[in-house]
Design a protein around this motif. Structure first.
Motif, short mmCIF file in Angstrom:
data_model
loop_
_atom_site.label_atom_id
_atom_site.label_comp_id
_atom_site.label_asym_id
_atom_site.label_seq_id
_atom_site.Cartn_x
_atom_site.Cartn_y
_atom_site.Cartn_z
N GLU A 1 -0.16 6.75 0.00
CA GLU A 1 0.18 7.94 0.77
C GLU A 1 1.64 8.34 0.58
O GLU A 1 2.11 9.27 1.23
N TYR B 1 0.86 -1.20 0.00
CA TYR B 1 0.00 0.00 0.00
C TYR B 1 0.89 1.24 0.00
O TYR B 1 1.60 1.50 0.98
N GLN C 1 -9.24 9.71 -3.75
CA GLN C 1 -9.70 8.70 -2.80
C GLN C 1 -9.22 8.93 -1.38
O GLN C 1 -9.95 8.67 -0.42
N LEU C 2 -7.99 9.45 -1.21
CA LEU C 2 -7.51 9.70 0.14
C LEU C 2 -8.32 10.82 0.80
O LEU C 2 -8.65 10.73 1.99
N GLU C 3 -8.63 11.86 0.03
CA GLU C 3 -9.46 12.94 0.56
C GLU C 3 -10.86 12.43 0.90
O GLU C 3 -11.44 12.81 1.92
N ARG C 4 -11.39 11.57 0.02
CA ARG C 4 -12.72 11.00 0.27
C ARG C 4 -12.73 10.17 1.54
O ARG C 4 -13.66 10.26 2.35
N GLN C 5 -11.71 9.36 1.72
CA GLN C 5 -11.64 8.52 2.91
C GLN C 5 -11.50 9.36 4.18
O GLN C 5 -12.11 9.06 5.21
N ALA C 6 -10.67 10.41 4.09
CA ALA C 6 -10.49 11.29 5.26
C ALA C 6 -11.80 12.01 5.59
O ALA C 6 -12.18 12.13 6.76
N GLY D 1 -14.74 10.96 4.87
CA GLY D 1 -15.71 9.96 5.34
C GLY D 1 -15.67 9.77 6.84
O GLY D 1 -16.70 9.53 7.48
N LYS D 2 -14.49 9.86 7.45
CA LYS D 2 -14.37 9.70 8.90
C LYS D 2 -15.15 10.80 9.62
O LYS D 2 -15.84 10.55 10.61
#
Length: 224
Positions: free
Chosen positions: A36, A33, A191-196, A198-199
């Protein structure tokens, strides 16, 4: 959008032979992975433009989107964009579709969302690509001289053979991991912004549920 869906369907049809065999029969290695790691993404993007873009387009990705992984427009034009005169142009392969079909039996699929489209019960799309790109072996019975453990009788030659022959196995695996990370990032750059985000959305919903529950108790406390 219609053109995008048609292109995606055509791209998936080119590699559908691998999917026809049971996913359970395919042993996929876990891809590191690296989403990041901007340096890894930059190295992966460089491998992509140097080795993949000559045949495979990423027609729904602009070169200037590479700013999101820390590159400047000058760096993009000097080291990544060898195809078009503008940094804002799409990553479209210069290959002639007619010649490509003659050489490979089908037009090479667009790779913009290849990592997302290759997800299956056997593993993620990143796992598939990581195993596939490391799965080539010499096979004189094939027109290209190559075969693949993950995709038997694939029409694609091993375009990374020079890297593989000059690098130590660990170095080659690391390079493939960088390339796969870039392909995974390219399929959804936010996707990283979306995941962040989402929290925070989940936390907001939980707080809202708590406040609503307390208000409900206060409203109904005198009702018998």
């Amino acid at each position: 959008m219609k053109k995008f869906l048609i292109s995606l369907m055509l791209g998936c049809s080119v590699v559908a032979t691998a999917q026809a065999s049971s996913d359970a029969d395919i042993k996929l290695d876990k891809a590191p992975y690296l989403l990041e790691d901007q340096q890894a993404l930059q190295r992966g993007a460089k491998i992509f433009v140097d080795n993949c873009l000559s045949c495979h387009s990423a027609a729904y990705m602009r070169f200037n989107r590479l700013r999101d992984i820390g590159l400047t427009d000058k760096q993009i034009m000097e080291s990544y964009n060898f195809i078009t005169p503008k940094v804002g142009d799409m990553m479209v392969s210069p290959i002639d579709p007619v010649q490509a079909k003659e050489w490979f039996g089908a037009n090479p699929p667009d790779l913009t969302v290849i990592a997302r489209s290759r997800a299956s019960g056997a593993g993620s799309g990143a796992d598939y690509l990581y195993s596939f790109l490391r799965g080539f072996y010499a096979d004189e019975t094939k027109p290209t001289g190559w075969n693949n453990h993950v995709f038997p009788s694939v029409g694609m030659p091993n375009v990374l053979w020079e890297m593989q022959s000059t690098m130590a196995p660990e170095q080659f695996d690391s390079a493939i991991a960088d390339l796969v990370a870039y392909l995974q990032w390219m399929g959804e750059p936010v996707q990283l912004e979306r995941q962040a985000l989402g929290k925070y959305v989940v936390l907001f919903i939980l707080l809202l549920i708590f406040v609503t529950w307390r208000l409900s108790k206060a409203y109904w406390k005198d009702v018998k």
